[in-house]
Design a protein around this motif. Structure first.
Motif, mmCIF file in Angstrom:
data_model
loop_
_atom_site.group_PDB
_atom_site.id
_atom_site.type_symbol
_atom_site.label_atom_id
_atom_site.label_comp_id
_atom_site.label_asym_id
_atom_site.label_seq_id
_atom_site.Cartn_x
_atom_site.Cartn_y
_atom_site.Cartn_z
ATOM 1 N N VAL A 305 0.837 -1.197 0.000
ATOM 2 C CA VAL A 305 0.000 0.000 0.000
ATOM 3 C C VAL A 305 0.875 1.251 0.000
ATOM 4 O O VAL A 305 0.651 2.194 -0.780
ATOM 5 C CB VAL A 305 -0.942 0.022 1.222
ATOM 6 C CG1 VAL A 305 -1.659 1.368 1.334
ATOM 7 C CG2 VAL A 305 -1.970 -1.106 1.124
ATOM 8 N N PHE A 306 1.871 1.267 0.872
ATOM 9 C CA PHE A 306 2.764 2.430 0.974
ATOM 10 C C PHE A 306 3.437 2.712 -0.368
ATOM 11 O O PHE A 306 3.448 3.857 -0.848
ATOM 12 C CB PHE A 306 3.809 2.180 2.055
ATOM 13 C CG PHE A 306 4.681 3.370 2.356
ATOM 14 C CD1 PHE A 306 4.337 4.264 3.356
ATOM 15 C CD2 PHE A 306 5.847 3.593 1.640
ATOM 16 C CE1 PHE A 306 5.127 5.369 3.639
ATOM 17 C CE2 PHE A 306 6.649 4.693 1.913
ATOM 18 C CZ PHE A 306 6.289 5.582 2.910
ATOM 19 N N ASN A 307 3.993 1.669 -0.983
ATOM 20 C CA ASN A 307 4.711 1.857 -2.247
ATOM 21 C C ASN A 307 3.771 2.270 -3.375
ATOM 22 O O ASN A 307 4.141 3.075 -4.241
ATOM 23 C CB ASN A 307 5.449 0.568 -2.621
ATOM 24 C CG ASN A 307 6.595 0.263 -1.685
ATOM 25 O OD1 ASN A 307 7.191 1.164 -1.102
ATOM 26 N ND2 ASN A 307 6.920 -1.013 -1.517
ATOM 27 N N THR A 308 2.552 1.721 -3.370
ATOM 28 C CA THR A 308 1.577 2.086 -4.399
ATOM 29 C C THR A 308 1.196 3.554 -4.290
ATOM 30 O O THR A 308 1.133 4.272 -5.297
ATOM 31 C CB THR A 308 0.312 1.220 -4.277
ATOM 32 O OG1 THR A 308 0.653 -0.152 -4.499
ATOM 33 C CG2 THR A 308 -0.745 1.638 -5.292
ATOM 34 N N VAL A 309 0.937 4.013 -3.070
ATOM 35 C CA VAL A 309 0.555 5.415 -2.863
ATOM 36 C C VAL A 309 1.710 6.342 -3.221
ATOM 37 O O VAL A 309 1.511 7.384 -3.864
ATOM 38 C CB VAL A 309 0.101 5.643 -1.404
ATOM 39 C CG1 VAL A 309 -0.136 7.135 -1.135
ATOM 40 C CG2 VAL A 309 -1.174 4.862 -1.123
ATOM 41 N N MET A 310 2.910 5.977 -2.831
ATOM 42 C CA MET A 310 4.078 6.791 -3.183
ATOM 43 C C MET A 310 4.239 6.881 -4.697
ATOM 44 O O MET A 310 4.514 7.960 -5.249
ATOM 45 C CB MET A 310 5.339 6.200 -2.550
ATOM 46 C CG MET A 310 5.446 6.425 -1.049
ATOM 47 S SD MET A 310 5.682 8.173 -0.620
ATOM 48 C CE MET A 310 7.329 8.459 -1.264
ATOM 49 N N SER A 311 4.058 5.751 -5.384
ATOM 50 C CA SER A 311 4.173 5.719 -6.832
ATOM 51 C C SER A 311 3.077 6.567 -7.491
ATOM 52 O O SER A 311 3.339 7.304 -8.446
ATOM 53 C CB SER A 311 4.087 4.273 -7.332
ATOM 54 O OG SER A 311 4.131 4.215 -8.731
ATOM 55 N N SER A 312 1.843 6.472 -6.948
ATOM 56 C CA SER A 312 0.727 7.253 -7.487
ATOM 57 C C SER A 312 0.976 8.745 -7.316
ATOM 58 O O SER A 312 0.738 9.544 -8.238
ATOM 59 C CB SER A 312 -0.579 6.854 -6.791
ATOM 60 O OG SER A 312 -0.903 5.511 -7.060
ATOM 61 N N ARG A 313 1.448 9.116 -6.151
ATOM 62 C CA ARG A 313 1.731 10.532 -5.890
ATOM 63 C C ARG A 313 2.820 11.048 -6.847
ATOM 64 O O ARG A 313 2.710 12.143 -7.401
ATOM 65 C CB ARG A 313 2.184 10.711 -4.444
ATOM 66 C CG ARG A 313 1.061 10.555 -3.423
ATOM 67 C CD ARG A 313 1.625 10.516 -2.001
ATOM 68 N NE ARG A 313 2.433 11.687 -1.718
ATOM 69 C CZ ARG A 313 1.935 12.864 -1.328
ATOM 70 N NH1 ARG A 313 0.632 12.997 -1.159
ATOM 71 N NH2 ARG A 313 2.728 13.902 -1.081
ATOM 72 N N LYS A 314 3.847 10.253 -7.043
ATOM 73 C CA LYS A 314 4.940 10.657 -7.925
ATOM 74 C C LYS A 314 4.444 10.834 -9.358
ATOM 75 O O LYS A 314 4.792 11.814 -10.043
ATOM 76 C CB LYS A 314 6.053 9.602 -7.879
ATOM 77 C CG LYS A 314 7.260 9.955 -8.730
ATOM 78 C CD LYS A 314 8.338 8.877 -8.607
ATOM 79 C CE LYS A 314 9.537 9.224 -9.480
ATOM 80 N NZ LYS A 314 10.595 8.170 -9.381
ATOM 81 N N GLU A 315 3.597 9.889 -9.812
ATOM 82 C CA GLU A 315 3.066 9.964 -11.178
ATOM 83 C C GLU A 315 2.159 11.180 -11.339
ATOM 84 O O GLU A 315 2.216 11.875 -12.362
ATOM 85 C CB GLU A 315 2.299 8.683 -11.503
ATOM 86 C CG GLU A 315 1.819 8.609 -12.935
ATOM 87 C CD GLU A 315 1.207 7.270 -13.279
ATOM 88 O OE1 GLU A 315 0.507 7.184 -14.306
ATOM 89 O OE2 GLU A 315 1.422 6.304 -12.511
#
Length: 330
Positions: A305-315
């Motif tokens: 979840v943490f990595n997905t949210v970080m990736s989404s925010r970056k994108e």
């Protein structure tokens, strides 16, 4: 008669048709997003509308949360809709904080599990040594004493974070907006509902609560509202079920039952207890290993979840930056 090349000026209708096609594609993506949430929700509740809360179920719920954020990014990354996108960026920071706090609680349980591992080590090395048996029993007693401080002291921050996240659901921007903006805000609300629900269940399970910290319900406008609200009711019913054991988490209940069985055999002054103790210790060893596997699975789910949210925010930030640069060059 002379043939001349006609000037190819873009017509109003060409532009209109492109916008209409783009809007239709956006609507289809939104519909697909709702349908994917519905499918995932149906896997979290059985045909009898009941739920057994264990580490496997929590891991599936976290996978659902990660999936929701990942699917939403296509709808939330429109560089023209910065107001709503900024709201998601602010909101998702809370989820990152929740992930960190849950990871901290998992570590607490891992440290508590070491008490069981130490006791099992003493049992397996020499079950006839009176001093080792005394130390083993003390270690098992520490598991229970450690729980009290864990339950009442360490979970407050988690609860407050979930409450803050739920409060932000009410602050989704409203007013006269375009159809695209409406879809984006609707998506933000969807992601927020799923986030508050899953985070609330994980927190309740880890702290042994008898109620969800925050009650949320999906409005009927969502395709998946009935399934979401049914699952919410099933979780609430499980939390308040008559005759429910001490813990919401199945694995913690199993550990405690086997732990008390071992202590009971050790405290039994009459009869032969050697064989009974060995059997009870083996069962405690089995559920202790199951607990460790569950904690590992849950930890992986939180990291996802943490990595997905970080990736989404970056994108999102990158698309917004590119969109702003294009506007400046026009």
């Amino acid at each position: 008669m002379f043939l001349t090349e006609k000037p190819n000026y873009p017509s109003f209708f060409d532009s209109f048709n492109k916008e209409k096609k783009k809007k239709k594609e956006f609507d289809l993506i939104s519909q697909s997003f709702d349908e994917s949430i519905l499918r995932r929700l149906n896997t979290l509740c059985n045909s009898h509308s009941s739920v057994t809360i264990n580490f496997s179920w929590l891991s599936s719920a976290l996978a659902f949360l990660s999936f929701t954020h990942n699917q939403a990014i296509t709808l939330l990354s429109n560089p023209k809709l910065t107001d709503s996108s900024n709201f998601y960026l602010d909101d998702s920071v809370k989820l990152l904080d929740i992930c960190n706090s849950i990871a901290s609680e998992i570590e607490r349980l891992r440290h508590r599990r070491l008490l069981l591992k130490f006791a099992l080590h003493l049992f397996n090395n020499n079950s006839e040594d009176a001093e080792k048996l005394r130390r083993a029993r003390a270690s098992l007693t520490d598991w229970d004493n450690n729980l009290k401080g864990y339950r009442y002291d360490s979970s407050k921050n988690l609860e407050h974070l979930v409450i803050d996240l739920a409060f932000m659901l009410k602050e989704v921007p409203r007013g006269k907006i375009s159809s695209d903006e409406r879809i984006v805000r609707r998506t933000i609300h969807s992601v927020g509902l799923v986030t508050v629900f899953v985070a609330g269940v994980v927190v309740a399970a880890l702290r042994g609560s008898t109620e969800l910290g925050v009650a949320v319900r999906a409005p009927s406008e969502f395709l998946w509202a009935d399934s979401f609200n049914l699952l919410n009711s099933a979780i609430s019913a499980e939390l308040t079920r008559p005759g429910k054991k001490r813990h919401l988490l199945e694995e913690l209940d199993d550990v405690e039952a086997r732990l008390r069985e071992v202590i009971g055999v050790m405290d039994d002054a009459g009869g032969e207890k050697g064989g009974s103790l060995n059997g009870a210790v083996k069962e405690l060893e089995r559920v202790t290993e199951t607990l460790g596997e569950g904690l590992e699975r849950l930890s992986n789910g939180v990291n996802e979840v943490f990595n997905t949210v970080m990736s989404s925010r970056k994108e999102m930030v990158e698309r917004m930056r590119v969109g702003q640069q294009k506007q400046q060059t026009k």
